[in-house]
Design a protein around this motif. Structure first.
Motif, PDB file in Angstrom:
ATOM      1  N   GLY A 153       0.822  -1.211   0.000  1.00  0.00           N
ATOM      2  CA  GLY A 153       0.000   0.000   0.000  1.00  0.00           C
ATOM      3  C   GLY A 153       0.853   1.258   0.000  1.00  0.00           C
ATOM      4  N   ILE A 154       1.931   1.260   0.806  1.00  0.00           N
ATOM      5  CA  ILE A 154       2.817   2.435   0.875  1.00  0.00           C
ATOM      6  C   ILE A 154       3.487   2.670  -0.480  1.00  0.00           C
ATOM      7  N   LYS A 200      -2.811  -6.018  -7.802  1.00  0.00           N
ATOM      8  CA  LYS A 200      -4.182  -5.521  -7.924  1.00  0.00           C
ATOM      9  C   LYS A 200      -4.734  -4.938  -6.622  1.00  0.00           C
ATOM     10  N   LEU A 201      -3.929  -4.977  -5.566  1.00  0.00           N
ATOM     11  CA  LEU A 201      -4.421  -4.462  -4.283  1.00  0.00           C
ATOM     12  C   LEU A 201      -4.710  -2.958  -4.379  1.00  0.00           C
ATOM     13  N   ASP A 202      -5.806  -2.566  -3.790  1.00  0.00           N
ATOM     14  CA  ASP A 202      -6.144  -1.135  -3.730  1.00  0.00           C
ATOM     15  C   ASP A 202      -5.260  -0.474  -2.675  1.00  0.00           C
ATOM     16  N   PRO A 203      -4.570   0.628  -2.989  1.00  0.00           N
ATOM     17  CA  PRO A 203      -3.632   1.230  -2.024  1.00  0.00           C
ATOM     18  C   PRO A 203      -4.298   1.647  -0.721  1.00  0.00           C
ATOM     19  N   VAL A 204      -5.539   2.146  -0.797  1.00  0.00           N
ATOM     20  CA  VAL A 204      -6.233   2.594   0.433  1.00  0.00           C
ATOM     21  C   VAL A 204      -6.514   1.394   1.326  1.00  0.00           C
ATOM     22  N   ASP A 205      -7.084   0.320   0.714  1.00  0.00           N
ATOM     23  CA  ASP A 205      -7.376  -0.887   1.502  1.00  0.00           C
ATOM     24  C   ASP A 205      -6.094  -1.502   2.039  1.00  0.00           C
ATOM     25  N   ALA A 206      -5.040  -1.444   1.244  1.00  0.00           N
ATOM     26  CA  ALA A 206      -3.766  -2.036   1.677  1.00  0.00           C
ATOM     27  C   ALA A 206      -3.193  -1.274   2.864  1.00  0.00           C
ATOM     28  N   LEU A 207      -3.314   0.061   2.848  1.00  0.00           N
ATOM     29  CA  LEU A 207      -2.788   0.860   3.968  1.00  0.00           C
ATOM     30  C   LEU A 207      -3.595   0.641   5.237  1.00  0.00           C
TER      31      LEU A 207
END
Length: 408
Positions: A319-320, A398-405
């Protein structure tokens, strides 16, 4: 950011991840290590056996036919039929030579094990081969020293001997054997030649542990009850099939077979062994390939599982990186490289272990590990790494950055 800079960065991150989880990475590599050891040892054994087989059968000649009581081949369920056939007599060779129009040379051959002595030196379990002068032409024999016996000498039943290379080494070492007298089962024979070395048969036994003597002398020592093999060199390779049919007709006449009776002899040739050997190697290869593929499949599943765990553990890191602008392909490349690196290191370790193991195996079975086999092992490691790492790497990319953070 260019591809190569992304590649270098991904490689550094992958290496750092492996170093941070050394034990887990090492355990994951074990499955690839085993798979590569299996595939390279199997390849080394097949290559070594094939090379040894081809080398061993060069001496037989593609234009030579062997009339024998037995049918050549691996296995065969009709051994009882061949056993009950009448023995072949050495005298058949002379009649074949007289009647065959497509035979360049004909020689009978009988064998038995014996003991050879020269002064205080002894060679045990030597193959004593009784034959005629024509054998040198049929077998296209080459000699390191001396000569083969002549027609007059074998018809005169002279006590002469031509040594195989191993027998000459065992009895004479650095001495010149020509003109020396050896004893075969207690009877004196004068050495007149030493045959050039042929090597071993598929790494299992020596073809040079042999002594040739006139067939009359062989019968004086061992008797006349041995079934002979009649070796026939065809006038040309193109006439081999015609020569085979001609010999079949002559042999049927010699044996007094009626038209309705089947042959009570076999005419063998090199192709029979070659075809049987090819089938055996193909069967061994298919079985080995299945076992190796299964090992690599299990290893690949293990790496995929570890990569999924790695992606989950480093979700926040992903995410970062995405929040800082890393594109999907950069994340994809990073985790793909990590999976490939695990497989490549495991594969290289497998290759490093395979070489000494193949040398050890070579003491019992002929092996050979060419460079192409090592390259194949590396390519297999890379392919397994790409396949097993692709799905986890795609998931990470494919991870969403917001969800990953937000992931805890």
């Amino acid at each position: 950011m260019t591809f190569w800079s992304e590649f270098n960065e991904g490689l550094k991150l992958s290496f750092a991840a492996l170093m941070a989880n050394k034990i887990r990475a090492a355990l994951t590599m074990v499955s690839i290590f085993i798979g590569i050891v299996a595939v390279t040892l199997m390849g080394a054994a097949i290559t070594g056996l094939t090379n040894s087989f081809n080398k061993s059968f060069q001496f037989m000649g593609v234009d030579v036919l062997y009339i024998d009581k037995w049918q050549w081949g691996f296995g065969g369920g009709e051994w009882w039929k061949y056993r009950n056939r009448k023995d072949l007599k050495p005298e058949y060779a002379e009649r074949i030579q007289q009647e065959a129009t497509l035979a360049a040379a004909v020689a009978p051959s009988v064998d038995e094990g014996g003991i050879i002595k020269y002064r205080d030196k002894v060679a045990n379990s030597v193959d004593i081969n009784g034959t005629t002068a024509a054998y040198a032409d049929v077998s296209n024999m080459s000699l390191d020293e001396g000569r083969f016996f002549t027609t007059e000498e074998d018809r005169g039943n002279r006590p002469l001997a031509v040594l195989g290379g191993d027998v000459a080494d065992a009895l004479f070492q650095n001495r010149d054997p020509i003109g020396e007298t050896i004893k075969i089962n207690g009877l004196p024979f004068r050495v007149i030649g030493v045959r050039s070395k042929e090597g071993s048969f598929m790494g299992m036994f020596s073809l040079d542990n042999i002594v040739f003597i006139p067939i009359g002398q062989f019968q004086n020592i061992y008797g006349t009850h041995y079934s002979a093999t009649i070796d026939v060199r065809a006038s040309s390779v193109d006439d081999l099939d015609n020569s085979k049919e001609e010999l079949r007709g002559i042999m049927r006449k010699i044996r007094g077979l009626a038209p309705y009776q089947e042959d009570d002899f076999s005419i063998n040739q090199q192709d029979q062994f070659t075809n049987a050997f090819d089938q055996m190697i193909m069967t061994v290869g298919i079985v080995g390939l299945f076992v190796t593929a299964l090992a690599l499949f299990v290893g690949g599943i293990g790496i995929m599982n570890i990569m999924f765990v790695s992606v989950t553990e480093r979700t926040k890191e992903i995410g970062i990186r995405k929040a800082l602008g890393a594109p999907r392909r950069t994340i994809l490349l990073q985790f793909l490289l990590e999976a490939v690196l695990i497989c490549l290191v495991g594969g290289l370790a497998g290759l490093a272990a395979s070489y000494p193991l193949s040398m050890l195996l070579d003491k019992f079975l002929a092996t050979s590990m060419p460079l192409s086999l090592a390259i194949t092992g590396i390519l297999i490691s890379l392919v397994v790494g790409v396949i097993s790492g692709l799905v986890p790497a795609l998931r990470a990319s494919k991870l969403d950055p917001v969800d990953a953070l937000r992931y805890e």
